[in-house]
Each structure stands twice: as structure tokens, then as C-alpha cells.
Write an enzyme that holds these catalytic residues in place. Structure first.
Site: not given
Length: 294
Positions: A158-160, A164
Site C-alpha cells: 500500500a502507498k500508506a 512514509y
């Protein structure tokens, strides 16, 4: 020059199905997504007024939401249409689009069940992620003490937003030591990626890139791999040890914001901005800007 803060700009932002004035696009301080990391996002580049591979980005947006156990309440087609309207409203020629989704404020507890999902799409002019001549001279990376987590401990597909935080810690530490970005290993000690971009090594004229099993298989990464095959450049996707950086003639990064970004140094080892990197960068420009092939 002091940059304009992102909460105090002119224009509009698409929020939950309609446009609102930029300064009014806000969320409550007790939003679940802010407290517990229940948020996802994408980054889409706009070239000459045209977004690049936006459908692929919005498809991944939905995948990221499913990985975080919630559903985006707009289809890929609806989001793509909203993005095009946003670009038009903002008059974006060369810029960046940021779709973001987060859990709402119905409750504050670890459980996210029953929370609403909010979605916003914003766009702004942004031609380059690094300033000056970074694209021609390369950037410097510092190997970080922070690592990419195992797939059984974090939603690595996931680009969660929560993931980040690792990147922020690594990037801040690298910049504090005079570097441009950080290089992260994974939990096993293999090379992984930079804080917002995938990693490539050029060894004896061939591309070697880490297997994307603890980090995002970037859309720009996939594009560059395809371009390399078209150009007859051999590609090896595999687990790469840090010691193999000594064998590399060239190193570069790929990402929506980074595009094809040469690396001039990793820690105390220097690299040339070589022919393979330049060839792929030129090919990427042709694809993204639809430049006629001479």
C-alpha cells in the site's frame, strides 16, 4: 524565497465529490486517519497539461485502501475525471496531482470500523523535485539506519501514509548530514529504495534492481523496466546486497516525482552519470512528454 505554505494557496481542491476553495479543504483534528495512520495517497505527474498513467495510479489507490481495510467511495473513472477537472481549474501545465484518502472522525479508538472515508484531489505546479542541476549532476544518498519492514508486519503493498514516516525520518537524517536523500535497506539487509523512489544499479551495462517485495513496485519503475527491454538493455530483478554498490558503474532512482534521477554518490562512493542512465532518462522524456523520436 520563503515557499508558500500548502494551506494558504489560491484555487480549488476536489473534496468528497465537489470543489471547495483551497483554504477551506480541511479535516477535523480528531480524524481517525491522522491519529492512527489510516490514510493513503498517490502522486501523479502532469506533462504539458497531460497526466501520466493516471488510471494506473488510481487503480493502485484502490489497492492501497483495500490493504488498509477500507473502501474508496469513488470509482477509478470518477477519480480520474475529478483529477482532469482539477488540472483544468488550476491551469496546470507541468505539475503534480495528489489524491489522498483518510478515515473520518466518527470515533477515536484503535479500531477503524464504522469510520467514513474522505477523498481529496489537489494539484499544483511542480516541475522538479530537486532544485538546480540535480538532474544532470546527480544527487547524493546516505545509507539510513531505518529499514523497510517485513510484509508480515506492515502493509508494504500500500502507498500508506503511515509507512512514509520511516521515509521522513530517513530523509531528515540524511539532509542533516548534507546529503540529498536516504538509501534504505530492507529488514533482511538487502538494498531496498530511497525515501520516495525505486533503486537501480548499472553493472556491466545491465540493470539490476531490488525485488519489490518489501516496498512499492513503482509505476515509474515499471515504465523504466519496459523501456529498458525496448532498448535491449538486460534487466535483473533480484535481491541485491549493499556490497554490490561497489560493482556498479551507475546508480539512479525512479519515481513519479523523481522521474529518472541520477545518483552521484552513495555514502563515500562516487558514480558517473553514465550512458545507460542518460539513455533511459531520454526515453522516459519521450514517453511522458510525447516528444517525437528523431
Amino acid at each position: 524565497m520563503t515557499p508558500v505554505p500548502f494551506d494558504d494557496r489560491d484555487g480549488v481542491i476536489w473534496l468528497d465529490g465537489g470543489f471547495v476553495p483551497w483554504r477551506d479543504a480541511r479535516l477535523h483534528v480528531l480524524s481517525h486517519g491522522m491519529h492512527y495512520g489510516g490514510g493513503i495517497f498517490e502522486g501523479i505527474r502532469v506533462y504539458d497539461g497531460r497526466p501520466f498513467k493516471s488510471v494506473e495510479h488510481f487503480e493502485r489507490f484502490h489497492v492501497s485502501a483495500r490493504e488498509l481495510n477500507f473502501r474508496v467511495p469513488f470509482t477509478v473513472a470518477q477519480l480520474d475525471a475529478a483529477m482532469h477537472e482539477t488540472i483544468e481549474h488550476q491551469g496546470i501545465v507541468d505539475g503534480y496531482v495528489r489524491p489522498v484518502a483518510w478515515r473520518g472522525s466518527e470515533q477515536i479508538s484503535v479500531s477503524g470500523a464504522g469510520t467514513s472515508v474522505h477523498v481529496a484531489v489537489a494539484a499544483w505546479e511542480w516541475p522538479h523535485v530537486f532544485s538546480g542541476d540535480a538532474h544532470s549532476r546527480g544527487i547524493r544518498l546516505r545509507t539510513s539506519r531505518w529499514r523497510r519492514p517485513s510484509p508480515d508486519t506492515a502493509p508494504v503493498r500500500a502507498k500508506a501514509a503511515s509507512l512514509y514516516n520511516i521515509c521522513t525520518l530517513a530523509r531528515d537524517e540524511a539532509e542533516a548530514h548534507g546529503y540529498d536523500d536516504a538509501l534504505l535497506l530492507d529488514h533482511r539487509g538487502f538494498l531496498a529504495e530511497a525515501t520516495g523512489a525505486n533503486l537501480f544499479l548499472v553493472i556491466d551495462g545491465a540493470l539490476h534492481t531490488p525485488t519489490a517485495d518489501t516496498f512499492l513496485d513503482g509505476i515509474t519503475r515499471q515504465t523504466v523496466l519496459s523501456l529498458a527491454q525496448d532498448l535491449g538493455i538486460a534487466v535483473h530483478e533480484r535481491h541485491v546486497l549493499p556490497g554490490e554498490l561497489a560493482r556498479a558503474d551507475e546508480v539512479f532512482l525512479t519515481g513519479t516525482a523523481y522521474e529518472v534521477q541520477p545518483v552521484s554518490a552513495v555514502d563515500d562512493r562516487s558514480y558517473a552519470v553514465g550512458g545507460v542512465t542518460s539513455k533511459l532518462s531520454e526515453a522516459y522524456t519521450v514517453v511522458t512528454r510525447r516528444v517525437p523520436v528523431p
